[in-house]
Structure formats: structure tokens, C-alpha cells
Write a protein that holds these residues in place. Sequence first.
Motif, short mmCIF file in Angstrom:
data_model
loop_
_atom_site.label_atom_id
_atom_site.label_comp_id
_atom_site.label_asym_id
_atom_site.label_seq_id
_atom_site.Cartn_x
_atom_site.Cartn_y
_atom_site.Cartn_z
N ASP A 124 0.82 -1.22 0.00
CA ASP A 124 0.00 0.00 0.00
C ASP A 124 0.85 1.26 0.00
OD1 ASP A 124 -2.19 -1.68 0.14
OD2 ASP A 124 -3.03 -0.80 1.97
N ALA A 125 1.91 1.25 0.80
CA ALA A 125 2.71 2.47 0.98
C ALA A 125 3.32 2.96 -0.33
CB ALA A 125 3.81 2.22 2.01
N GLN A 126 3.50 2.07 -1.29
CA GLN A 126 4.08 2.48 -2.56
C GLN A 126 3.16 3.44 -3.33
OE1 GLN A 126 5.61 -0.72 -5.03
NE2 GLN A 126 6.15 -1.97 -3.24
N PHE A 127 1.89 3.50 -2.96
CA PHE A 127 0.92 4.28 -3.71
C PHE A 127 0.44 5.52 -2.95
CE2 PHE A 127 0.72 -0.08 -5.20
CZ PHE A 127 0.68 0.06 -6.58
N PHE A 128 0.98 5.76 -1.75
CA PHE A 128 0.48 6.86 -0.94
C PHE A 128 0.58 8.21 -1.65
CE2 PHE A 128 1.29 4.65 3.43
CZ PHE A 128 0.13 3.91 3.25
N ASP A 129 1.64 8.42 -2.44
CA ASP A 129 1.84 9.72 -3.08
C ASP A 129 1.45 9.71 -4.55
OD1 ASP A 129 3.85 8.12 -4.06
OD2 ASP A 129 5.47 9.57 -3.74
N ARG A 130 0.76 8.67 -5.00
CA ARG A 130 0.40 8.59 -6.42
C ARG A 130 -0.83 9.46 -6.70
NH1 ARG A 130 -2.64 6.19 -10.29
NH2 ARG A 130 -1.57 5.39 -12.15
N ALA A 131 -0.74 10.28 -7.74
CA ALA A 131 -1.86 11.12 -8.12
C ALA A 131 -3.00 10.27 -8.66
CB ALA A 131 -1.41 12.14 -9.18
N SER A 132 -4.21 10.82 -8.65
CA SER A 132 -5.40 10.16 -9.19
C SER A 132 -5.56 8.75 -8.63
CB SER A 132 -5.33 10.11 -10.73
OG SER A 132 -5.24 11.39 -11.28
N THR A 133 -5.34 8.63 -7.32
CA THR A 133 -5.39 7.32 -6.67
C THR A 133 -6.24 7.40 -5.40
OG1 THR A 133 -3.20 6.72 -7.51
CG2 THR A 133 -4.01 5.51 -5.58
N THR A 134 -7.11 6.43 -5.24
CA THR A 134 -7.86 6.26 -4.00
C THR A 134 -7.47 4.93 -3.39
OG1 THR A 134 -9.75 7.52 -4.87
CG2 THR A 134 -10.15 6.08 -2.96
N LEU A 135 -6.83 4.99 -2.24
CA LEU A 135 -6.42 3.79 -1.53
C LEU A 135 -7.29 3.63 -0.30
CD1 LEU A 135 -2.79 2.61 -0.88
CD2 LEU A 135 -4.58 2.28 0.80
N VAL A 136 -8.10 2.59 -0.30
CA VAL A 136 -9.02 2.35 0.80
C VAL A 136 -8.34 1.44 1.81
CG1 VAL A 136 -11.28 1.47 1.47
CG2 VAL A 136 -10.99 2.58 -0.76
N PRO A 137 -8.18 1.87 3.06
CA PRO A 137 -7.57 1.00 4.07
C PRO A 137 -8.31 -0.32 4.17
CG PRO A 137 -7.75 3.24 4.89
CD PRO A 137 -8.51 3.20 3.61
N ALA A 138 -7.58 -1.38 4.51
CA ALA A 138 -8.14 -2.72 4.46
C ALA A 138 -8.89 -3.13 5.72
CB ALA A 138 -7.03 -3.74 4.19
N ASP A 139 -8.81 -2.35 6.80
CA ASP A 139 -9.52 -2.73 8.01
C ASP A 139 -11.02 -2.74 7.74
OD1 ASP A 139 -10.79 -0.03 9.39
OD2 ASP A 139 -9.00 0.38 8.19
N ARG A 140 -11.73 -3.54 8.50
CA ARG A 140 -13.16 -3.75 8.24
C ARG A 140 -13.96 -2.45 8.28
NH1 ARG A 140 -17.20 -8.51 10.04
NH2 ARG A 140 -19.14 -7.34 10.27
N THR A 141 -13.72 -1.62 9.27
CA THR A 141 -14.49 -0.38 9.38
C THR A 141 -14.33 0.48 8.14
OG1 THR A 141 -14.32 -0.39 11.80
CG2 THR A 141 -14.83 1.71 10.75
N SER A 142 -13.08 0.69 7.72
CA SER A 142 -12.82 1.56 6.58
C SER A 142 -13.30 0.94 5.27
CB SER A 142 -11.31 1.84 6.47
OG SER A 142 -10.82 2.48 7.63
N ALA A 143 -12.93 -0.32 5.04
CA ALA A 143 -13.23 -0.95 3.77
C ALA A 143 -14.73 -1.17 3.59
CB ALA A 143 -12.49 -2.28 3.67
N TRP A 144 -15.37 -1.70 4.61
CA TRP A 144 -16.81 -1.99 4.48
C TRP A 144 -17.63 -0.70 4.37
CZ3 TRP A 144 -19.21 -6.86 7.06
CH2 TRP A 144 -18.46 -8.00 6.68
N HIS A 145 -17.21 0.34 5.08
CA HIS A 145 -17.91 1.63 4.97
C HIS A 145 -17.79 2.16 3.55
CE1 HIS A 145 -19.52 5.57 6.01
NE2 HIS A 145 -18.46 6.11 5.40
N PHE A 146 -16.60 2.12 2.98
CA PHE A 146 -16.40 2.61 1.62
C PHE A 146 -17.25 1.82 0.63
CE2 PHE A 146 -14.37 2.46 -2.54
CZ PHE A 146 -14.12 3.80 -2.80
N LEU A 147 -17.31 0.52 0.80
CA LEU A 147 -18.01 -0.35 -0.14
C LEU A 147 -19.52 -0.37 0.09
CD1 LEU A 147 -15.51 -3.34 -0.10
CD2 LEU A 147 -15.84 -1.70 -1.96
N GLY A 148 -19.96 0.04 1.27
CA GLY A 148 -21.39 0.00 1.57
C GLY A 148 -21.85 -1.32 2.14
N LEU A 149 -20.93 -2.05 2.78
CA LEU A 149 -21.26 -3.31 3.43
C LEU A 149 -21.47 -3.10 4.92
CD1 LEU A 149 -18.58 -5.58 1.70
CD2 LEU A 149 -21.05 -5.60 1.23
#
Length: 289
Positions: A124-149
Motif C-alpha cells: 500500500d505504501a508504494q501508492f500513498f503519493d500517487r496522483a489520481s489514486t484512491t487507496l481504501v484502508p483494508a480494516d473492516r471499518t474503513s473498507a466496508w464503509h467505503f463499499l457500503g457493506l
Amino acid sequence: MSKKTLSTAGPVARPLPTRWIHGSESSKHNTDPDVQVYWYDADTVVLRQNKAINYEAPFLFLLFGSVRVVLLDTGATVSEQHFPLRTVVDNLIDSWMSRHPGVDNSYELLILHTHSHGDHIAGDAQFFDRASTTLVPADRTSAWHFLGLSDTSDKTQLDLGGRLVDILATPGHDAAAVTFYDPWTGILFTGDTVYRGRLYISDWPAFSRSIDLLIDFCRSHPVTYVLGCHIEMTSTPGLDYPVRTTYQPDEPPLEMTVEHLHMVRSALDAAGPEPVLAICDEFILWPTK
């Protein structure tokens, strides 16, 4: 995006490699690429990490849509020097964009995960500074909230632009685990929930429910392949490779079928409601609690 039309006959299974990079007897003298790249079709890429870099050798997946591309998992190694995932992904996106001149530089890379374990999020860390990128954290709270689960909503969809991906909540191996289904290819991406090898189960009842959910989903959706994120089994039924093995010359195919989901269900039924080590031809059910 390449012109696609969903056939009334359903998606067609395309060939996958009969042999993936699988390590060498001497990791020091390994000559495999750091990341194996396989274009499954013009808009779908399967990647495998070199076992000499990390014995987990996870598979990663890129699915291109007209407005964004999703990367499923980022592998088992943080260092871009040792595992140049960012470079590989950028080159693949550049290659795809060169065939789609109408797509501008705002084309988004979305990074999601099959679950939150370290061998699937380390890059994941390789993409932190990449433009036009959305990196969703993998923990359940973050990921499931983003996905709507949620606990009461176990199915959702993700629009990549002309490519709508189904997402299922499939905890059991990990509380944050999800499964992706791509109607264009008919591939069910099961992460570490189902793959040929040791199925580590942290929550036995949740895992059982997730297998039932997948089987039920497949009754109404055409599935060409079931693809997990590892191969840990040998081609000899019931014989797996030891943990930390960096050379696996006798691997079975990555691809599985819906029948393999039923095999896991049968193994669970035979094991009973309480966590217990169980072995069937393609899998080892391995309780971790």
C-alpha cells in the motif's frame, strides 16, 4: 474500454497459464520476474509475486473500467526496491491508456483489498503519493464503509465505468474479508476465503455463512473461474506445501470452479459446528482460534 457485450450465453472462460512462477531451488539464484504479469483479456490482468521475494507469493488482480481501474490487494512486501509493484501497475495502466486515447490523466486507480492481512496490504505504501489514486484502508471499518457493506447488508456493487463489479461480505478467514465477482469475465475472486491450500479460519460460524453466501450467489450468476490469492497445495490431493516454502514446482492450477465451494461446504459439514482441523482433497480447514 474495450467494446464488450454480455452474451446471453454468459461469460466465456479464457485460458490461464498452466504454470505460474513458483520459486527456485535456490532463492539466491532465482531468475523469475519480481512480478509475473498475465493479461487475461484486454481489460483484466493477473499478477503473481515472486516467491523468492516473499514465500506467500500472493496473486493480485487489475480490473479496468472506462473511468477507473481497481487493484485488488498490494502483495506481501513493502519495499518498492525489492517488489516494484507501483512501477509494474503504472506501466500496465500506461499500456491500457495507450489503447484508449480518449482517457485522460485523471483516470483513477482505486486500491481495494480482499482482506486485511499483511501479505495482501504490504505494498500500500508504494501508492500513498500517487496522483489520481484512491487507496481504501483494508480494516473492516474503513473498507466496508467505503463499499457500503455492513452486518445487515452483505452485497453491494462497484462501478468502474462500463464494468459493474459485485462485492460480497465474506468474513471468517478475516473479519474484513470480501469477495469480488466480475460479470464480464465471470470470475469470482475469493481472496483467502477459498484457494487451494490451508484455509485459515478465525471465525468458524462466519466462515460457514460466507461459504453458503457464495454458493447461493453462484446459483444466479455464471461463474467461469473461482480464483483465490494463493496456491499452497501440491498436485497430490490433500498434500500441501509446508509454510514458508519458497519453491513449489508441483502446483495445481490457480483456477477453481463452483464445485470447489461445494467441496468446502461438504468439509465443513463433515467437521461439524465446532472448529476442527479437517482435510479434503483440495483444502485443509485450519482453525486459528
